[in-house]
Write a protein that holds these residues in place. Structure first.
Motif, short mmCIF file in Angstrom:
data_model
loop_
_atom_site.label_atom_id
_atom_site.label_comp_id
_atom_site.label_asym_id
_atom_site.label_seq_id
_atom_site.Cartn_x
_atom_site.Cartn_y
_atom_site.Cartn_z
N PRO A 88 0.81 -1.23 0.00
CA PRO A 88 0.00 0.00 0.00
C PRO A 88 0.84 1.27 0.00
O PRO A 88 1.94 1.31 0.54
N ARG A 89 0.26 2.30 -0.58
CA ARG A 89 0.92 3.61 -0.61
C ARG A 89 0.35 4.50 0.49
O ARG A 89 -0.14 5.60 0.25
N TRP A 90 0.40 3.99 1.74
CA TRP A 90 0.05 4.82 2.89
C TRP A 90 1.02 6.00 3.01
O TRP A 90 0.66 7.06 3.48
N THR A 97 2.82 -0.90 -6.26
CA THR A 97 1.80 -1.25 -5.27
C THR A 97 1.16 -2.61 -5.51
O THR A 97 0.53 -3.16 -4.63
N GLN A 135 -2.82 3.24 -8.44
CA GLN A 135 -2.22 4.15 -7.47
C GLN A 135 -1.93 3.51 -6.11
O GLN A 135 -0.90 3.76 -5.51
N PHE A 136 -2.86 2.71 -5.59
CA PHE A 136 -2.73 2.25 -4.20
C PHE A 136 -3.59 1.01 -4.04
O PHE A 136 -4.81 1.10 -3.97
N GLN A 138 -4.65 -1.99 -1.73
CA GLN A 138 -4.68 -2.56 -0.39
C GLN A 138 -5.05 -4.04 -0.45
O GLN A 138 -4.59 -4.84 0.35
N ASP A 152 -8.27 -0.29 -6.23
CA ASP A 152 -7.34 0.84 -6.22
C ASP A 152 -7.94 1.92 -5.33
O ASP A 152 -8.95 2.56 -5.69
N ARG A 156 -3.58 8.57 -1.82
CA ARG A 156 -2.26 8.12 -1.39
C ARG A 156 -1.78 8.94 -0.20
O ARG A 156 -2.27 10.04 0.06
#
Length: 433
Positions: A88-90, A97, A135-136, A138, A152, A156
């Motif tokens: 993830p892009r936390w 990702t 993008q992200f 999870q 997605d 972000r």
């Protein structure tokens, strides 16, 4: 449609992207399981990638595009000889990702191993800030037809004071049999999944419609949501009509303040996410209900899938249909059901995970009595997710010590991320037993 209703149905907002069609350059019985049967297949101190070259890695580090301590492994799914994982892009510094590496499913493979992650479908699809790319991620799920349903998050860096909300949340279907060709991209309307507040966390696929998969549904947990519209909720997507809507129940889908912290791996961790883990009853049971729980809750809940697919006009009918199954012995993150109807869930405060068999669910109906499959105060800190290797009737389990990432105290001299495998003599919930 009355104002204030907790579910919302919308016509599709399908984004036709340049990437659509894009290709990148005898019956066994349930067995008793225990710690001695849990095989540690992979172990990483830090996640690294299959870079095009050493120079490209060096440039990424210099620009801050790769910050090793910000890369954590969460969701895992198995298809063929590959393990697909989400990073993830936390936080900034996550170059890819969605990734894969060999599942090492062969019985002769000895672990733990450490391997670089290969971006999937390719590096171009990981471009930060390009809303046509991914993008992200999870979580994701792979259906029996070999289609990966990729969640997605869009947003972000929301573990920082300045989250980036420039890309909307979307669902991307990839064909794993054709090198990750994009089959469909659906952008969730803001009213279904807020473009500034949502956190699409996990999903299950309802394949009970049969056929070619056109009448299948995704049930998606939104762990944040907009407080103005009730906070956490379950987002429903129907593949056949290409539409999505939202179902919410504030009592069961939001954090319990009394359960919003836990000691994980000896450290106090904040559990502030709303409805988080979600699982679907097995195909043999008719896929008739979802299990779910907020991250910050001991309690486990169910809701009939018939109400998710066709929500009533009166939202109070949703609340009256929620069943509180009772308390688990710990809060948990991910959960999953196998083809026998057994529910697996993590036990964050116990450094392990449990299995609640279908027989026990029907019998005493008490999740606190679920069998603890494995505990390990070192190796099983923060059990995050589960993935089935259905042909080999095995379960893969990710642990990732997220309590340290929360505290910005990831020690790259220690093993932080582990992938385990255990024989369960069952397949995924999407397959007949």
């Amino acid at each position: 449609m009355a104002n204030g209703m907790r579910w919302i149905r919308f016509a599709a907002l399908t984004l036709v992207l340049a990437v659509n069609g894009f290709r990148c350059n005898p019956t066994e019985t349930d067995a008793e399981v225990g710690n001695d049967q849990l095989e540690e297949v992979y172990a990483w101190k830090a996640l690294d990638y299959a870079w095009p070259s050493q120079a490209s890695k060096d440039r990424a580090i210099a620009r801050g595009d790769y910050i090793p301590k910000n890369n954590a492994m969460v969701g895992v799914k198995i298809w063929g000889d590959r393990a697909y994982v989400a990073v993830p892009r936390w936080l900034p510094g996550v170059p890819a990702t969605l990734n894969w590496f060999p599942a090492a499913a062969g019985e002769d493979v000895k672990g733990p191993l450490s391997t670089p992650l290969t971006p999937y479908p390719c590096w171009e699809m990981q471009e930060v800030g390009n809303c046509s790319a991914i993008q992200f991620v999870q979580s994701m799920e792979i259906d029996p037809l070999g289609r990966m349903w990729v969640l997605d998050v869009g947003r972000r860096n929301f573990f920082t004071p300045t989250p980036d909300n420039s890309c909307p949340p979307k669902l991307v279907l990839l064909d794993l049999n054709e090198d990750g060709r994009v089959l469909r991209t659906f952008v969730f309307p803001d009213e279904v999944a807020s473009h500034t507040r949502s956190f699409l966390n996990d999903l299950v696929i309802d394949v009970s419609g049969g056929g070619n998969g056109s009448d299948w549904y995704a049930y998606i947990s939104d762990a944040m949501g907009d407080p103005a519209s009730g906070g956490g909720g379950i987002v429903v997507y129907h593949l056949g009509s290409d539409r999505a809507w939202r179902v919410a129940d504030s009592a069961s889908m939001n954090v319990d303040p009394a359960a919003s912290e836990a000691i994980v791996g000896g450290r106090r961790s904040k559990l502030r996410a709303n409805v988080d883990g979600i699982a679907l009853t097995s195909l043999s049971e008719g896929a008739d209900k979802v299990f779910y729980a907020p991250l910050g809750s001991f309690n486990l809940y169910t809701l009939p899938t018939s109400l998710l697919r066709d929500p009533p006009a009166d939202p109070t009918e949703i609340s009256s249909s929620v069943i509180d199954l009772g308390r688990r012995i710990s809060q948990g993150d991910g959960m999953a059901v196998d083809s026998t109807g057994a529910l697996y869930f993590g036990l964050l405060a116990k450094d392990g995970f449990a299995r609640w068999t279908h027989e026990a669910q029907v019998g005493n109906g008490d999740p606190s009595e679920a069998e603890i499959v494995a505990q390990d105060s070192v190796r099983l800190q923060w059990v995050d997710s589960f993935g089935f290797d259905s042909p080999n009737k095995s379960l893969f389990v990710v642990s990732n010590r997220l309590q340290n990432l929360q505290l910005d105290d990831v020690n790259l001299d220690e093993i932080n991320y582990r992938l385990f495998r255990i024989k369960i003599n069952a397949r995924s919930y999407m397959y007949p037993d």
